[in-house]
Design a protein around this motif. Structure first.
Motif: not given
Length: 206
Positions: A9-29
């Protein structure tokens, strides 16, 4: 991975790569980021309630680099450390970088956050702990007597242990070195010392 998320029951959301870069402060994700609730630290009282007969705690004195903190937690989990104590102020806490660097060890090592490290050390002594520090001068770490309950202080990356805490230790430990650089990275030094405790207490009997 998607089916596992659905199973738990873990919700999954598809987002652009730029969003993941921002969330991880440009770390390798690697295209995946997990958002979790804020980390819940223990109090020192809660940590001490889990005390074993021969507990081994780390005290991190104003560590600032999240990569060092994460690496220390990873080694702490591997070498059987029973708990980590950090100060609330002027110190790195549990951040996404720490979680990633620890490769999940943050979920297995109890971490207490305290207002005053000197007061925490006093409470540890009252609970029967021997307190050890790290410095350029002291007992060679391979001569360290790790019997009983022990707490090891790892100092700040640049300044080392604070002068106030140096007065609280029962014994200073040093790592002998040759060469031109007279200090080790905090996580490397901590790893050597953690594994010395592991060696003396159990590795030889494995």
């Amino acid at each position: 991975m998607k089916s596992l998320a659905q199973e738990f029951a873990v919700p999954v959301k598809w987002v652009p790569k730029q969003k993941l870069d921002s969330m991880t402060q440009d770390a390798v994700h690697q295209g995946v980021v997990l958002a979790i609730t804020p980390y819940e630290y223990l109090t020192l009282k809660q940590l001490l309630s889990q005390k074993k007969e021969h507990s081994f705690y780390l005290i991190l004195d104003s560590l600032e680099d999240p990569h060092n903190f994460g690496s220390i937690l990873r080694t702490a989990d591997a070498s059987g450390v029973d708990g980590v104590i950090i100060p609330k102020h002027r110190s790195v806490g549990i951040t996404p970088v720490v979680v990633k660097t620890s490769t999940g060890a943050v979920e297995h090592i109890p971490i207490a956050r305290v207002t005053n490290l000197s007061q925490a050390i006093t409470e540890l002594k009252e609970a029967g702990f021997w307190i050890f520090g790290t410095d350029m001068k002291g007992t060679s770490y391979d001569k360290w007597n790790t019997k009983g309950s022990v707490a090891l202080i790892i100092g700040n990356e640049g300044k080392g242990m604070s002068e106030g805490l140096k007065k609280e230790v029962d014994e200073m430990l040093t790592i002998p070195m040759t060469g031109h650089v007279q200090s080790l990275n905090a996580s490397v030094a901590a790893s050597l010392l953690m594994y010395e405790v592991f060696r003396q207490r159990g590795f030889e009997s494995l």
